[in-house]
Enzyme design. Structure first.
Site, PDB file in Angstrom:
ATOM      1  N   MET A 127       0.836  -1.200   0.000  1.00 20.68           N
ATOM      2  CA  MET A 127       0.000   0.000   0.000  1.00 20.68           C
ATOM      3  C   MET A 127       0.877   1.258   0.000  1.00 20.68           C
ATOM      4  O   MET A 127       0.408   2.356   0.326  1.00 20.68           O
ATOM      5  CB  MET A 127      -0.937  -0.008   1.205  1.00 20.68           C
ATOM      6  CG  MET A 127      -1.896  -1.194   1.139  1.00 20.68           C
ATOM      7  SD  MET A 127      -3.454  -0.929   1.986  1.00 20.68           S
ATOM      8  CE  MET A 127      -2.901  -0.682   3.645  1.00 20.68           C
ATOM      9  N   GLY A 128       2.152   1.104  -0.350  1.00 19.40           N
ATOM     10  CA  GLY A 128       3.015   2.266  -0.513  1.00 19.40           C
ATOM     11  C   GLY A 128       3.578   2.801   0.785  1.00 19.40           C
ATOM     12  O   GLY A 128       3.545   2.128   1.813  1.00 19.40           O
ATOM     13  N   HIS A 161       8.950   1.264   3.151  1.00 19.14           N
ATOM     14  CA  HIS A 161      10.007   1.319   4.161  1.00 19.14           C
ATOM     15  C   HIS A 161      10.877   0.074   4.048  1.00 19.14           C
ATOM     16  O   HIS A 161      10.685  -0.738   3.124  1.00 19.14           O
ATOM     17  CB  HIS A 161       9.395   1.476   5.558  1.00 19.14           C
ATOM     18  CG  HIS A 161       8.352   0.444   5.885  1.00 19.14           C
ATOM     19  ND1 HIS A 161       8.619  -0.897   6.013  1.00 19.14           N
ATOM     20  CD2 HIS A 161       7.005   0.566   6.090  1.00 19.14           C
ATOM     21  CE1 HIS A 161       7.524  -1.559   6.311  1.00 19.14           C
ATOM     22  NE2 HIS A 161       6.508  -0.705   6.351  1.00 19.14           N
ATOM     23  N   HIS A 172       9.148  -3.331   3.430  1.00 18.23           N
ATOM     24  CA  HIS A 172       8.773  -3.556   2.031  1.00 18.23           C
ATOM     25  C   HIS A 172      10.017  -3.874   1.189  1.00 18.23           C
ATOM     26  O   HIS A 172       9.998  -4.760   0.339  1.00 18.23           O
ATOM     27  CB  HIS A 172       8.109  -2.307   1.439  1.00 18.23           C
ATOM     28  CG  HIS A 172       6.847  -1.878   2.121  1.00 18.23           C
ATOM     29  ND1 HIS A 172       6.753  -0.684   2.795  1.00 18.23           N
ATOM     30  CD2 HIS A 172       5.632  -2.472   2.229  1.00 18.23           C
ATOM     31  CE1 HIS A 172       5.522  -0.555   3.272  1.00 18.23           C
ATOM     32  NE2 HIS A 172       4.824  -1.626   2.952  1.00 18.23           N
ATOM     33  N   LYS A 196       4.816 -10.170   9.338  1.00 20.06           N
ATOM     34  CA  LYS A 196       4.355  -9.174  10.307  1.00 20.06           C
ATOM     35  C   LYS A 196       2.825  -9.148  10.324  1.00 20.06           C
ATOM     36  O   LYS A 196       2.207  -9.000  11.368  1.00 20.06           O
ATOM     37  CB  LYS A 196       4.881  -7.795   9.937  1.00 20.06           C
ATOM     38  CG  LYS A 196       4.083  -6.684  10.571  1.00 20.06           C
ATOM     39  CD  LYS A 196       4.852  -5.427  10.708  1.00 20.06           C
ATOM     40  CE  LYS A 196       4.080  -4.428  11.525  1.00 20.06           C
ATOM     41  NZ  LYS A 196       2.908  -3.908  10.798  1.00 20.06           N
ATOM     42  N   SER A 212       6.633  -0.130  10.188  1.00 20.68           N
ATOM     43  CA  SER A 212       5.266  -0.030   9.685  1.00 20.68           C
ATOM     44  C   SER A 212       5.053   1.363   9.107  1.00 20.68           C
ATOM     45  O   SER A 212       5.597   2.345   9.632  1.00 20.68           O
ATOM     46  CB  SER A 212       4.273  -0.248  10.837  1.00 20.68           C
ATOM     47  OG  SER A 212       2.991   0.227  10.480  1.00 20.68           O
TER      48      SER A 212
HETATM   49  P1  AMP Z   1       1.439  -2.836   3.456  1.00 26.01           P
HETATM   50  O1  AMP Z   1       2.006  -1.789   2.556  1.00 26.01           O
HETATM   51  O2  AMP Z   1       1.392  -2.438   4.889  1.00 26.01           O
HETATM   52  O3  AMP Z   1       0.154  -3.420   2.947  1.00 26.01           O
HETATM   53  O4  AMP Z   1       2.476  -4.027   3.424  1.00 26.01           O
HETATM   54  C1  AMP Z   1       2.861  -4.632   2.201  1.00 26.01           C
HETATM   55  C2  AMP Z   1       3.615  -5.910   2.497  1.00 26.01           C
HETATM   56  O5  AMP Z   1       4.775  -5.609   3.268  1.00 26.01           O
HETATM   57  C3  AMP Z   1       2.784  -6.884   3.350  1.00 26.01           C
HETATM   58  O6  AMP Z   1       3.011  -8.199   2.873  1.00 26.01           O
HETATM   59  C4  AMP Z   1       3.326  -6.670   4.723  1.00 26.01           C
HETATM   60  O7  AMP Z   1       3.189  -7.797   5.556  1.00 26.01           O
HETATM   61  C5  AMP Z   1       4.791  -6.402   4.418  1.00 26.01           C
HETATM   62  N1  AMP Z   1       5.414  -5.695   5.544  1.00 26.01           N
HETATM   63  C6  AMP Z   1       4.940  -4.603   6.201  1.00 26.01           C
HETATM   64  N2  AMP Z   1       5.763  -4.265   7.218  1.00 26.01           N
HETATM   65  C7  AMP Z   1       6.763  -5.179   7.220  1.00 26.01           C
HETATM   66  C8  AMP Z   1       7.914  -5.392   8.036  1.00 26.01           C
HETATM   67  N3  AMP Z   1       8.203  -4.585   9.048  1.00 26.01           N
HETATM   68  N4  AMP Z   1       8.729  -6.424   7.740  1.00 26.01           N
HETATM   69  C9  AMP Z   1       8.445  -7.253   6.693  1.00 26.01           C
HETATM   70  N5  AMP Z   1       7.379  -7.107   5.885  1.00 26.01           N
HETATM   71  C10 AMP Z   1       6.553  -6.090   6.138  1.00 26.01           C
END
Ligand code: AMP
Length: 269
Positions: free
Chosen positions: A27-28, A31, A34, A144, A180
């Site tokens: 979702m952008g 960090h 990602h 996570k 996060s």
């Molecule tokens: P999001 O942008 O929050 O939807 O996350 C995109 C992907 O990155 C998802 O598969 C999350 O589980 C993964 N992700 C988010 N935070 C972390 C983290 N700290 N370490 C590893 N993967 C992460």
């Protein structure tokens, strides 16, 4: 790197590729967490496609959809620098009259799903759409978001998808706080208190052999500094509640609020 905004264009691009594709949906506000998924995909696949899409259907009424952090320019640069082949930046993936969204059964309504009912309908539906558009050999998710990863892996099995679902460990700040996109909402005091999630999980890791789940839970309430702890749960890797520690099949999940910021963390034991 190609930046593609339209699903049909992405499908065309995908068809033009002569070898395997790894896919990282996000979702952008990218960090290090990602980035670790993207790097792994680049290592393991001739081509890597990343998507950035803040999926509205996985946010409940009153959640932070409108405030969700956005930095498309930075995301493009990160992907380009890492060597991503295409960044998929759709404007919208839904029509008004959809009839075929994915609805999880009971495991979509426990833990996170209990406090965010409907959240996983949104997650599974958008992941299904993205997998159909990108058609990757492998897709990478963070452990996570433990329940999300478990449900997506099961969905891929249930629906006979060809994509291999890969889960990677949680990347953390130096002091242990899980990376996060939502961490930027935390003020300095909240940032300090947020660390109590990690401290709780460390306590559990160090004492899992000597204390019962009840005793561990009791201790956690004295360690935790969140404004509200929504749950701490002990399950197996299929999200079934368990009473005793089973090596390599115990998942500890936690979630709560600091102010209006919701944080989750977990431990795979
Ligand atoms: P999001 O942008 O929050 O939807 O996350 C995109 C992907 O990155 C998802 O598969 C999350 O589980 C993964 N992700 C988010 N935070 C972390 C983290 N700290 N370490 C590893 N993967 C992460």
């Amino acid at each position: 790197m190609q930046v593609i905004e339209n699903a049909q264009d992405l499908k065309k691009f995908r068809k033009s590729l002569d070898s395997d594709v790894g896919f990282v949906p996000t979702m952008g506000a990218l960090h290090e967490g990602h980035k670790s998924l993207i790097k792994r995909s680049i290592e393991q696949n001739p081509y890597t496609i990343v998507s950035v899409y803040v999926n509205p259907t996985q946010f409940l009424e009153g959640e932070d959809l409108d405030q969700y952090p956005k930095d498309v320019e930075a995301d493009i640069k990160i992907c380009e620098d890492l060597g991503v082949d295409a960044l998929f930046l759709p404007q919208n993936l839904y029509t008004k009259d959809e009839i075929s969204l994915v609805a999880p059964k009971v495991k979509g309504y426990v833990l996170e799903g209990h406090f965010r009912p409907g959240h996983f309908n949104g997650v599974l539906s958008v992941v299904m759409k993205l997998l159909n558009i990108v058609n990757p050999q492998k897709a990478y998710f963070g452990k996570k978001d433990a329940q999300q990863y478990i449900l997506i892996r099961q969905m891929a099995k249930d629906l006979f998808l060809d994509t291999k679902i890969i889960g990677l460990p949680t990347l953390r700040d130096e002091d242990g706080l899980a990376k996060s996109s939502r961490n930027i909402y935390l003020n300095p005091l909240q940032r300090k208190k947020a660390l109590s999630l990690y401290k709780s999980l460390q306590f559990i890791q160090n004492n899992i052999n000597s204390l019962s789940f009840e005793q561990l839970t009791k201790e956690i309430y004295s360690i935790i500094e969140l404004d509200e702890l929504q749950y701490i749960a002990f399950t197996d890797y299929k999200l079934q509640k368990i009473k005793q520690y089973k090596k390599d099949d115990t998942l500890v999940t936690m979630a709560g609020f600091l102010g209006t910021t919701r944080l989750i963390d977990n431990l795979w034991l």
